[in-house]
Design a protein around this motif. Sequence first.
Motif, PDB file in Angstrom:
ATOM      1  N   GLN A 117       0.837  -1.200   0.000  1.00  0.00           N
ATOM      2  CA  GLN A 117       0.000   0.000   0.000  1.00  0.00           C
ATOM      3  C   GLN A 117       0.875   1.255   0.000  1.00  0.00           C
ATOM      4  OE1 GLN A 117      -2.776   0.270   3.285  1.00  0.00           O
ATOM      5  NE2 GLN A 117      -2.992   2.486   3.044  1.00  0.00           N
ATOM      6  N   ALA A 118       1.943   1.236   0.813  1.00  0.00           N
ATOM      7  CA  ALA A 118       2.823   2.402   0.914  1.00  0.00           C
ATOM      8  C   ALA A 118       3.561   2.669  -0.390  1.00  0.00           C
ATOM      9  CB  ALA A 118       3.826   2.197   2.046  1.00  0.00           C
ATOM     10  N   ALA A 119       3.751   1.639  -1.214  1.00  0.00           N
ATOM     11  CA  ALA A 119       4.436   1.802  -2.496  1.00  0.00           C
ATOM     12  C   ALA A 119       3.512   2.390  -3.561  1.00  0.00           C
ATOM     13  CB  ALA A 119       4.990   0.467  -2.982  1.00  0.00           C
ATOM     14  N   GLY A 120       2.229   2.525  -3.249  1.00  0.00           N
ATOM     15  CA  GLY A 120       1.265   3.060  -4.192  1.00  0.00           C
ATOM     16  C   GLY A 120       1.007   4.540  -3.981  1.00  0.00           C
ATOM     17  N   PRO A 121       0.175   5.140  -4.832  1.00  0.00           N
ATOM     18  CA  PRO A 121      -0.078   6.594  -4.746  1.00  0.00           C
ATOM     19  C   PRO A 121      -0.792   7.023  -3.466  1.00  0.00           C
ATOM     20  CG  PRO A 121      -1.532   5.557  -6.354  1.00  0.00           C
ATOM     21  CD  PRO A 121      -0.518   4.530  -5.968  1.00  0.00           C
ATOM     22  N   GLU A 122      -1.524   6.087  -2.835  1.00  0.00           N
ATOM     23  CA  GLU A 122      -2.251   6.467  -1.622  1.00  0.00           C
ATOM     24  C   GLU A 122      -1.332   6.534  -0.405  1.00  0.00           C
ATOM     25  OE1 GLU A 122      -2.701   1.960  -2.105  1.00  0.00           O
ATOM     26  OE2 GLU A 122      -2.620   3.762  -3.351  1.00  0.00           O
ATOM     27  N   GLY A 123      -0.150   5.921  -0.473  1.00  0.00           N
ATOM     28  CA  GLY A 123       0.801   5.961   0.624  1.00  0.00           C
ATOM     29  C   GLY A 123       0.375   5.109   1.811  1.00  0.00           C
ATOM     30  N   GLY A 124       1.070   5.284   2.924  1.00  0.00           N
ATOM     31  CA  GLY A 124       0.790   4.516   4.130  1.00  0.00           C
ATOM     32  C   GLY A 124       0.715   5.425   5.338  1.00  0.00           C
ATOM     33  N   PRO A 125       0.660   4.837   6.524  1.00  0.00           N
ATOM     34  CA  PRO A 125       0.543   5.639   7.753  1.00  0.00           C
ATOM     35  C   PRO A 125       1.727   6.567   7.991  1.00  0.00           C
ATOM     36  CG  PRO A 125       0.972   3.326   8.268  1.00  0.00           C
ATOM     37  CD  PRO A 125       0.659   3.387   6.815  1.00  0.00           C
ATOM     38  N   GLY A 126       2.870   6.259   7.375  1.00  0.00           N
ATOM     39  CA  GLY A 126       4.054   7.092   7.574  1.00  0.00           C
ATOM     40  C   GLY A 126       4.251   8.149   6.502  1.00  0.00           C
ATOM     41  N   GLY A 127       3.337   8.223   5.537  1.00  0.00           N
ATOM     42  CA  GLY A 127       3.471   9.238   4.492  1.00  0.00           C
ATOM     43  C   GLY A 127       3.326   8.654   3.101  1.00  0.00           C
ATOM     44  N   VAL A 128       3.595   9.494   2.098  1.00  0.00           N
ATOM     45  CA  VAL A 128       3.447   9.105   0.690  1.00  0.00           C
ATOM     46  C   VAL A 128       4.822   9.102   0.030  1.00  0.00           C
ATOM     47  CG1 VAL A 128       2.383   9.683  -1.520  1.00  0.00           C
ATOM     48  CG2 VAL A 128       1.134  10.106   0.610  1.00  0.00           C
ATOM     49  N   LEU A 129       5.082   8.052  -0.723  1.00  0.00           N
ATOM     50  CA  LEU A 129       6.352   7.916  -1.432  1.00  0.00           C
ATOM     51  C   LEU A 129       6.430   8.948  -2.556  1.00  0.00           C
ATOM     52  CD1 LEU A 129       8.778   5.878  -1.310  1.00  0.00           C
ATOM     53  CD2 LEU A 129       7.664   4.639  -3.177  1.00  0.00           C
ATOM     54  N   ALA A 130       7.643   9.398  -2.862  1.00  0.00           N
ATOM     55  CA  ALA A 130       7.838  10.331  -3.975  1.00  0.00           C
ATOM     56  C   ALA A 130       7.245   9.732  -5.243  1.00  0.00           C
ATOM     57  CB  ALA A 130       9.325  10.611  -4.167  1.00  0.00           C
ATOM     58  N   ALA A 131       6.529  10.554  -6.010  1.00  0.00           N
ATOM     59  CA  ALA A 131       5.803  10.066  -7.183  1.00  0.00           C
ATOM     60  C   ALA A 131       6.706   9.350  -8.176  1.00  0.00           C
ATOM     61  CB  ALA A 131       5.089  11.241  -7.866  1.00  0.00           C
ATOM     62  N   ALA A 132       7.938   9.817  -8.328  1.00  0.00           N
ATOM     63  CA  ALA A 132       8.856   9.206  -9.289  1.00  0.00           C
ATOM     64  C   ALA A 132       9.234   7.788  -8.902  1.00  0.00           C
ATOM     65  CB  ALA A 132      10.113  10.065  -9.413  1.00  0.00           C
ATOM     66  N   ARG A 133       9.158   7.486  -7.605  1.00  0.00           N
ATOM     67  CA  ARG A 133       9.577   6.159  -7.141  1.00  0.00           C
ATOM     68  C   ARG A 133       8.412   5.171  -7.037  1.00  0.00           C
ATOM     69  NH1 ARG A 133      14.311   6.529  -2.492  1.00  0.00           N
ATOM     70  NH2 ARG A 133      16.008   7.012  -3.952  1.00  0.00           N
ATOM     71  N   GLN A 134       7.198   5.667  -7.075  1.00  0.00           N
ATOM     72  CA  GLN A 134       6.060   4.783  -6.830  1.00  0.00           C
ATOM     73  C   GLN A 134       5.969   3.608  -7.805  1.00  0.00           C
ATOM     74  OE1 GLN A 134       2.548   7.233  -6.653  1.00  0.00           O
ATOM     75  NE2 GLN A 134       3.224   8.287  -4.792  1.00  0.00           N
ATOM     76  N   PRO A 135       6.011   3.829  -9.120  1.00  0.00           N
ATOM     77  CA  PRO A 135       5.890   2.671 -10.039  1.00  0.00           C
ATOM     78  C   PRO A 135       7.021   1.659  -9.874  1.00  0.00           C
ATOM     79  CG  PRO A 135       5.523   4.745 -11.196  1.00  0.00           C
ATOM     80  CD  PRO A 135       6.084   5.095  -9.860  1.00  0.00           C
ATOM     81  N   VAL A 136       8.239   2.171  -9.642  1.00  0.00           N
ATOM     82  CA  VAL A 136       9.393   1.281  -9.456  1.00  0.00           C
ATOM     83  C   VAL A 136       9.223   0.457  -8.188  1.00  0.00           C
ATOM     84  CG1 VAL A 136      11.885   1.166  -9.069  1.00  0.00           C
ATOM     85  CG2 VAL A 136      10.946   2.811 -10.714  1.00  0.00           C
ATOM     86  N   ALA A 137       8.889   1.142  -7.092  1.00  0.00           N
ATOM     87  CA  ALA A 137       8.742   0.458  -5.804  1.00  0.00           C
ATOM     88  C   ALA A 137       7.605  -0.555  -5.848  1.00  0.00           C
ATOM     89  CB  ALA A 137       8.494   1.481  -4.697  1.00  0.00           C
ATOM     90  N   ARG A 138       6.477  -0.155  -6.433  1.00  0.00           N
ATOM     91  CA  ARG A 138       5.322  -1.063  -6.461  1.00  0.00           C
ATOM     92  C   ARG A 138       5.627  -2.313  -7.283  1.00  0.00           C
ATOM     93  NH1 ARG A 138      -0.095  -0.782  -4.403  1.00  0.00           N
ATOM     94  NH2 ARG A 138      -0.915  -2.848  -4.898  1.00  0.00           N
ATOM     95  N   ALA A 139       6.231  -2.128  -8.470  1.00  0.00           N
ATOM     96  CA  ALA A 139       6.549  -3.276  -9.321  1.00  0.00           C
ATOM     97  C   ALA A 139       7.564  -4.202  -8.649  1.00  0.00           C
ATOM     98  CB  ALA A 139       7.086  -2.795 -10.667  1.00  0.00           C
ATOM     99  N   ALA A 140       8.585  -3.614  -8.027  1.00  0.00           N
ATOM    100  CA  ALA A 140       9.629  -4.429  -7.392  1.00  0.00           C
ATOM    101  C   ALA A 140       9.071  -5.234  -6.223  1.00  0.00           C
ATOM    102  CB  ALA A 140      10.773  -3.535  -6.923  1.00  0.00           C
ATOM    103  N   LEU A 141       8.284  -4.588  -5.365  1.00  0.00           N
ATOM    104  CA  LEU A 141       7.757  -5.281  -4.191  1.00  0.00           C
ATOM    105  C   LEU A 141       6.719  -6.327  -4.577  1.00  0.00           C
ATOM    106  CD1 LEU A 141       7.437  -2.367  -1.606  1.00  0.00           C
ATOM    107  CD2 LEU A 141       9.232  -4.080  -1.812  1.00  0.00           C
ATOM    108  N   GLU A 142       5.885  -6.018  -5.556  1.00  0.00           N
ATOM    109  CA  GLU A 142       4.900  -7.009  -6.014  1.00  0.00           C
ATOM    110  C   GLU A 142       5.616  -8.235  -6.567  1.00  0.00           C
ATOM    111  OE1 GLU A 142       1.750  -7.311  -5.763  1.00  0.00           O
ATOM    112  OE2 GLU A 142       0.801  -5.349  -5.575  1.00  0.00           O
TER     113      GLU A 142
END
Length: 324
Positions: A117-142
């Motif tokens: 969830q935190a790797a996506g655009p909605e972010g997590g309880p600790g904040g939102v990931l930088a937009a440039a990193r979201q697709p990379v982080a989400r794909a890698a973690l999935e």
Amino acid sequence: MRNRHEEAFLEMLAAERGASPATLKAYAADLADFAAFLGKDWDATAERIGAYMADLAGRGLSARTAARRLSCLRQFHRFLVREAVSETDPTARIEAPRARRTLPRVLSEAEVSLLLQAAGPEGGPGGVLAAARQPVARAALELLYATGLRISELLSLKRAAFAGDAAVLLVRGKGGRERLVPLSEPARDAVLALLARDRAERDGRGAGPFLFPGRDRRAPLTRQGFDKILADVARCAGLDPVLLHPHMLRHSFASHMLAHGADLRSLQRLLGHADIATTQIYTHVLAERLQKLVEQHHPLAVAAVGDFASGGTVLKPGNDASIP
């Protein structure tokens, strides 16, 4: 300075076993440490190897590290025997120190959900990931959680592996061994979203061959670069980034698969373990599952499991309930 036999051994590891540069560097360091212990007299007798192992223990090295160094020496001397350089293997009767078996640290299913969830655009309880990193982080973690890939295997993935509607990945693992790994729909969707983002931002520039490129798009993202992304995702998920590393997702994949009914042989193939003994570090999950099965389905579950957990015996000779 390495001698010609050491050079030939390292060349064999690279050519015949597909050893990575990191593995070759580690083997070279182990051989150099042993050579430094021997000094100018390169006479590797069983007695001197035994003394070397005692020296490692005296230096405070862990049993795991000492066992790895002995494994290197064992492979090296077997190579010398195979090449007719030596007649005997002085390591043959040397026993490796036994490392205390520790259970791998894993994330709970809820913690994995928080990370994704935190790797996506909605972010997590600790904040939102930088937009440039979201697709990379989400794909890698999935991908890591859906397939159990090693981080080295993930970062070496090519864009071409996802051409068309790929349902499986062909992964080249340790020792050059290849295996097929099923690709989940969320993981495939996350990869396609990353590729679409890259096409939109590339504006005619070359994409490079790797799914996760580094600053130089012709080379993959480095392990250190990925660690920074993972740490950012952990903070957004409200998890301690110091305690999180990529291999935890591989361990979590394996543990959760077993908890949901997978068998060890299938898991061995998915993880790419050459020996099922490596996969058996996860058998504690099977024990927990078996206990839950007894609790849920055995007619005497409450008494049996409670007594078993306390170290007692459910049926005792001489009792009315005993079986003759």
